[in-house]
Write a protein that holds these residues in place. Structure first.
Motif, PDB file in Angstrom:
ATOM      1  N   LEU A   1      26.938  38.142  16.947  1.00 55.54           N
ATOM      2  CA  LEU A   1      26.464  36.781  16.692  1.00 55.54           C
ATOM      3  C   LEU A   1      27.251  36.131  15.557  1.00 55.54           C
TER       4      LEU A   1
ATOM      5  N   ARG B   1      29.628  32.755  15.962  1.00 61.01           N
ATOM      6  CA  ARG B   1      29.554  31.545  15.135  1.00 61.01           C
ATOM      7  C   ARG B   1      30.907  31.260  14.482  1.00 61.01           C
TER       8      ARG B   1
ATOM      9  N   VAL C   1      18.882  33.184  20.631  1.00 57.90           N
ATOM     10  CA  VAL C   1      20.138  33.527  19.951  1.00 57.90           C
ATOM     11  C   VAL C   1      21.267  33.779  20.941  1.00 57.90           C
ATOM     12  N   THR C   2      20.948  33.942  22.234  1.00 60.60           N
ATOM     13  CA  THR C   2      21.999  34.085  23.242  1.00 60.60           C
ATOM     14  C   THR C   2      22.871  32.839  23.315  1.00 60.60           C
TER      15      THR C   2
ATOM     16  N   TRP D   1      24.396  31.345  20.943  1.00 61.59           N
ATOM     17  CA  TRP D   1      25.606  31.482  20.118  1.00 61.59           C
ATOM     18  C   TRP D   1      26.747  32.146  20.888  1.00 61.59           C
ATOM     19  N   PRO D   2      26.565  33.337  21.460  1.00 58.73           N
ATOM     20  CA  PRO D   2      27.687  33.891  22.234  1.00 58.73           C
ATOM     21  C   PRO D   2      28.038  33.062  23.464  1.00 58.73           C
TER      22      PRO D   2
ATOM     23  N   SER E   1      27.267  39.230  24.279  1.00 59.22           N
ATOM     24  CA  SER E   1      27.778  39.726  22.997  1.00 59.22           C
ATOM     25  C   SER E   1      28.975  40.640  23.217  1.00 59.22           C
TER      26      SER E   1
END
Length: 737
Positions: free
Chosen positions: A193, A197, A284-285, A287-288, A344
């Motif tokens: 992560l 970013r 949060v998935t 971000w990748p 990821s």
């Protein structure tokens, strides 16, 4: 079909045919004792080896063959509705008569394999038809049992359709490998992560990263606030119970079950715990996912830096608010953590190809293997989609430069996956043998295009914005964006194809979620293509056109929210069981009697009950088991009858024999054979189930009565709870738990 398996099929058909001849009294037929020994175990098809006693009796529903199996009975009724027995291989004991069936029945040693009746085996239909006819003839020689009253429970027999037995121990080495990779992921995922970013900030600008970060925050908020639904239609309860006790593994793979088990060591053992974790992982998935888009744009080389940032921003905001994505991330779906691990892994693979850092490649392989350990379709689609998305459009020089290390990493990953492949091979062989999965072959491959067109979520306007699919195709064909959007769209198709094996409308919203996200990612390149338009009239309207495309897709997505989040009867049943769970936590050991797989007819209905909602020491029990020995149940503590919506669930063939307004016979029998005092009753709207024809038509039954009842020991009421909505509505919520 392998020669060995074909030989087994022929042997089983021969044995079943021989049994038909024996039971029908055909002269000159020897007892087939030497054909199927009593201790025979058909590897991959049945884990049961047992001696049984068979007898024939007449019931109201038809002719039944009853097989006594300690400690309970099994019943097979090949004439009542769909075929329940896939294979019935029988061996007569030494000295048994070979030409006639005695009045008291004949002792048999039998290997019995049962299956889902929705896909009966065509090859065994003639043998089962012969067996049915021979049973009818044998009735003339047997002493018929007294027929029970219509709707009453048969006096003997246990329904054994479907797979309710544990799947057996996992392959040696599978659990240690999975635990090690989960521990490794605790460090690898946060690192991925951070790398994602950094890739977004480096490739575009701080403003783009800020827009992505805000989208992640909004996505998390929406997913925590939105309704959380178990999308597996009662299988979610089974998977939660498996993760709590870890006494069995689902046939899909161990990764998410072990993840949930570890989670339950520090957080409450409830479905909500898993759903909240998935809400965080789904958010949060983004971000990748944004980093993958930027890597694709960099490889394309035809998109200017000023417009490059539009694609990840459009993508993450559309996914953040996409209803089907919000639903999936608030569920227990195994694909939620699996897709995060996959995305990821691709971010770290890009980092390796850019820098040559071996630790990035090792982390990518570890997370990719963990994704494969989640579901068999991830094992198939994950590597192919990863190769397409990560390497599509990339110059061959980078791949050639690291070819040796990439080959070594692939070999190590494949070696680590060997225990899981062996585990899945055994489970898949069983599903194929039981007819729960289609046979692989030219016919199946020929059917894939039709299945894709008819079953892919990206083409279903009820649950997914089809405008996004159209825009994705346009972006994949546009000269400026085809090298960026094309691999993403191909990856989406690759993710979708394996999910079409065991498919229904409910599975569509769960299994196609990763594919849907990649379709949105491909569509997000369309605004960049418009903004990169050259001089002339197109340049003057490129910004309004780009905004219009995003607005149309967004409005189309919002329009699907009603269908995606439409409640079903299983959702109301979840609320009912939550109320039972609150009632259960009173400090006393209690038994909750409900319809279970032991209660005939059972086939075709998911009857799992959530053990995790009950207080420690409480238990679920089937109606049949309770009625066999009520005193034993009451000796252990208070007994309650839980008559939920699945008391009204029957397959159409069973509803024809047990027409509305009857409940399931077991639910009818409970409060007829025992005295029930209402703890609470209510009527729920007949919302049906999205993919399963289990319930009566709403026009016939607009509401369904459900309730929790205290069962008084030693008292028989002779009446069952009313099945009319008027009486139930009058007594709704007479007492809350």
């Amino acid at each position: 079909m392998t020669p060995c398996r074909g030989a087994r099929w022929r042997r089983l058909v021969q044995v079943a045919s021989a049994l038909a001849c024996v039971l029908s009294g055909a002269p000159g037929v020897a007892a087939p004792f030497d054909v199927v020994p009593a201790a025979t175990s058909w590897a991959g098809h049945s884990r049961a080896r047992f001696g049984v006693t068979a007898r024939v009796e007449t019931t109201q529903e038809g002719v039944a063959v009853h097989l006594s199996i300690a400690p309970s009975d099994a019943a097979v009724d090949p004439t009542a509705g769909p075929i329940q027995a896939r294979w019935l291989a029988v061996a007569l004991p030494d000295g048994a008569p070979g030409g006639a069936l005695g009045a008291a029945g004949v002792a048999l040693r039998t290997v019995l394999v049962l299956t889902d009746p929705r896909a009966p085996a065509t090859a065994l239909r003639p043998a089962l038809a012969d067996l049915t006819e021979s049973v009818r003839r044998a009735e003339a020689l047997a002493v018929p049992a007294a027929a029970p009253a219509h709707g009453a429970l048969p006096t003997a027999g246990r329904s054994a359709t479907g797979r309710k037995d544990p799947g057996g121990p996992p392959t040696p080495g599978l659990l240690p490998v999975t635990w090690a990779l989960l521990a490794f992921a605790l460090a690898a995922v946060p690192w991925a992560l951070v790398v994602a970013r950094r890739q977004v900030r480096t490739a575009t600008s701080p403003r783009t990263l800020l827009a992505v970060d805000v989208a992640v925050a909004v996505a998390l908020t929406v997913r925590l606030v939105a309704p959380h639904r178990l999308v597996m239609v009662y299988f979610g309860w089974l998977h939660i119970d498996q993760a709590i006790a870890l006494d069995d593994l689902p046939r899909y793979g161990p990764a998410t079950t072990l993840l949930d088990h570890a989670l339950f060591q520090v957080l409450p053992t409830t479905a909500a715990t898993v759903q909240h974790l998935h809400a965080v992982l789904g958010a949060v998935t983004l971000w990748p996912l944004a980093a993958l888009l930027l890597q694709a744009g960099r490889r394309a080389g035809s998109i200017g830096a000023t417009t490059l940032g539009w694609a990840p921003v459009c993508c993450v905001w559309l996914v953040a608010l996409l209803p089907v994505s919000v639903l999936d991330h608030g569920s227990e779906s195994m694909l939620v953590p699996a897709f995060l691990w996959w995305a990821s892994a691709l971010v770290l693979l890009h980092a390796f190809l850019d820098t040559g850092a071996p630790h990035a490649l090792a982390a990518a392989v570890g997370l990719g293997v963990l994704c494969g350990l989640s579901r068999p379709d991830c094992l198939v689609a994950g590597p192919v989609a990863a190769a397409v998305v990560a390497l599509g459009g990339r110059g061959s020089s980078a791949v050639r430069r690291h070819a040796g290390m990439l080959g070594l990493a692939m070999a190590v990953g494949a070696l680590v996956l060997v225990p899981d492949i062996l585990f899945l091979q055994a489970r898949t062989a069983e599903d194929l043998a039981l007819g729960n999965l289609p046979q692989f072959g030219p016919a199946f491959l020929f059917e894939l295009p039709r299945r894709l067109v008819q079953g892919w979520l990206a083409f279903d306007g009820r649950y997914f914005p089809v405008s996004a699919t159209v825009v994705a195709v346009a972006a994949a064909l546009h000269p400026l964006t085809r090298r960026a959007a094309g691999p993403l769209l191909i990856g989406a198709v690759v993710w979708a194809l394996p999910m079409l094996l065991d498919f229904n409308e409910t599975s569509e919203l769960r299994l196609h979620a990763p594919s849907a996200l990649l379709v949105v990612a491909a569509a997000a390149w369309a605004p960049s293509a418009l903004l990169a338009a050259g001089a002339g009239w197109a340049a003057r309207f490129r910004l309004p056109l780009a905004v219009a495309v995003v607005a149309v897709v967004g409005a189309d997505a919002v329009a699907t929210a009603g269908a995606v989040f439409a409640p079903q009867l299983s959702d109301l049943d979840a609320t009912f069981h939550a109320d039972i769970g609150r009632h259960s936590h009173d400090g006393r050991s209690a038994t909750y009697v409900t319809r279970r797989y032991d209660d005939l007819p059972d086939h075709g209905i998911h009857l799992f009950a959530p053990g995790f909602v009950l207080e420690s020491g409480d238990r679920w029990m089937g109606v049949r088991d309770y009625l066999r020995d009520p005193a034993a149940a009451h000796a252990a503590g208070p007994v309650y009858g839980a008559l939920g919506v699945r008391c009204h669930a029957l397959l159409p063939a069973d509803r024809a024999r047990l027409p509305w307004p009857r409940r399931h016979p077991a639910c009818e029998a409970l409060c007829r054979e025992a005295h029930c005092v209402a703890v609470f009753e209510r009527s729920v709207p007949n919302l049906q189930e999205r993919a399963f024809d289990w319930y009566p038509a709403p026009a016939l039954a607009p509401t369904l009565p459900i309730g929790l009842y205290r069962i008084e020991p030693g008292v028989r009421s002779g009446t069952a709870p009313s099945n009319t909505s008027a009486r139930s509505a009058a007594r709704t919520a007479s007492r809350t738990p």
